[in-house]
Structures are given as structure tokens and as C-alpha cells.
Design a protein around this motif. Structure first.
Motif, PDB file in Angstrom:
ATOM      1  N   ASP A 196      -8.679  57.224 -50.049  1.00 25.44           N
ATOM      2  CA  ASP A 196      -8.223  58.142 -49.012  1.00 25.44           C
ATOM      3  C   ASP A 196      -6.693  58.074 -48.875  1.00 25.44           C
ATOM      4  O   ASP A 196      -6.021  57.347 -49.612  1.00 25.44           O
ATOM      5  CB  ASP A 196      -8.909  57.840 -47.678  1.00 25.44           C
ATOM      6  N   GLU A 197      -6.175  58.846 -47.927  1.00 25.12           N
ATOM      7  CA  GLU A 197      -4.731  58.889 -47.717  1.00 25.12           C
ATOM      8  C   GLU A 197      -4.161  57.525 -47.344  1.00 25.12           C
ATOM      9  O   GLU A 197      -3.043  57.190 -47.714  1.00 25.12           O
ATOM     10  CB  GLU A 197      -4.382  59.906 -46.626  1.00 25.12           C
ATOM     11  N   PHE A 209      -7.060  60.326 -55.253  1.00 30.52           N
ATOM     12  CA  PHE A 209      -8.083  60.900 -54.378  1.00 30.52           C
ATOM     13  C   PHE A 209      -9.364  61.202 -55.146  1.00 30.52           C
ATOM     14  O   PHE A 209     -10.468  61.057 -54.617  1.00 30.52           O
ATOM     15  CB  PHE A 209      -7.559  62.161 -53.691  1.00 30.52           C
TER      16      PHE A 209
END
Length: 169
Positions: A127-128, A122
Motif C-alpha cells: 500500500d501507500e 502496488f
């Protein structure tokens, strides 16, 4: 030669899928979804990751097929040897390196993964979805590598690389 008494001449992934189609269909559907769907990871990155995981697993069948595909897409062949010895010094995008470190750790020492490892991903701007896609690729490729090795079809067979490429994208 496969380890399956009923199929000693079963030597290819394609042959295994033809004989036992339900065994591989879900894995391929998941792999295809990750490889062809939206992802913050480019297709080239995903192919590089698949080849890298397969090399970590010493799965020559998948490694050679995906390395060839990565090189065809413009990735320098020397990168694969660099990644084996030093991810941090490899000639890849700096942003990709935390993902590669994570994947290596998840493949070889999954019990040592921590929040800090994920945070490094991150911190460089992923991003996730990038983390989830990387973890999903890692899980599926590890499963497929172990599957072919476990039934004895992780062999170097002339023409097998081509068959595997056609089947996996």
C-alpha cells in the motif's frame, strides 16, 4: 580522522553526535519513528533495507552495523551479496523485490524514478504506507551515509559497529 579542522580526532558517529548533538537528533528521531512505528514493512525488512542502501552508498560503517543486526534477526548473510548482483534472483520474498528495485533506483539514479516504478510496488500488494516508509528510509539513510562520509567519519574503527547499533536501535 575527520575532515573538520577543529576536530581532527573525531572518528565516530557517536563522537560527532556528542560534539554536535543538534546535527543528528532530528535524523535519529525520524529513523527511530520509521524503524519502530507501525509499518507494513516488518522490522527485519526495514533493517535489511537500511543495510542495503548503505551498501549501495559504500558506507561501510552503517552497512556493517545494520547487516549484523539483520543477520541477528534471522536474515541469511548471503542475501546481501545476492542483492548486490541480482535483486530479481535474490533469496528474498518476491513481494520485497519491487521495493528493493525502487530503493536502488532512488539511491543511485533518482532522476529516473517514474510512476511505473511505484506501480510495480502496488501491483504486488503493497500500500501507500509501504511506499512512503521505503522512500523515507531511503532518504534518511542516504542523508546519514553522506553526512558521515562528508565529514570523514565513515571509517572502520574497532567497536564502532557496536556503538552505532546501540544508538540506532
Amino acid at each position: 580522522m575527520s575532515y573538520l579542522p577543529s576536530s581532527p580526532n573525531l572518528t565516530s558517529f557517536g563522537g560527532m553526535l556528542a560534539k554536535y548533538p543538534r546535527r543528528g537528533i532530528l535524523l535519529f528521531k525520524l529513523l527511530e519513528d520509521i524503524k519502530s512505528g507501525f509499518s507494513p514493512l516488518s522490522k527485519e525488512m526495514r533493517v535489511l533495507i537500511i543495510a542495503y542502501i548503505s551498501r549501495l552508498n559504500q558506507c561501510e560503517l552503517f552497512y556493517k552495523a545494520h547487516k549484523e543486526k539483520a543477520v541477528e534477526s534471522g536474515i541469511d548473510e548471503a542475501i546481501f551479496d545476492q542483492l548486490q548482483t541480482d535483486i530479481s534472483g535474490a533469496n528474498v520474498d518476491e513481494k520485497l523485490k519491487p521495493l528493493l528495485h525502487y530503493i536502488k533506483k532512488l539511491t543511485l539514479t533518482p532522476d529516473q524514478i517514474t510512476q511505473t516504478d511505484a506501480q510495480r510496488i502496488f501491483d504486488v500488494g503493497w500500500d501507500e504506507q509501504a511506499l512512503l516508509d521505503s522512500v523515507s528510509l531511503c532518504a534518511i539513510v542516504n542523508c546519514m551515509n553522506r553526512f558521515v562520509a562528508g565529514i570523514g567519519i565513515d571509517l572502520e574503527i574497532p567497536g564502532e559497529t557496536y556503538k552505532l547499533q546501540r544508538m540506532s536501535g
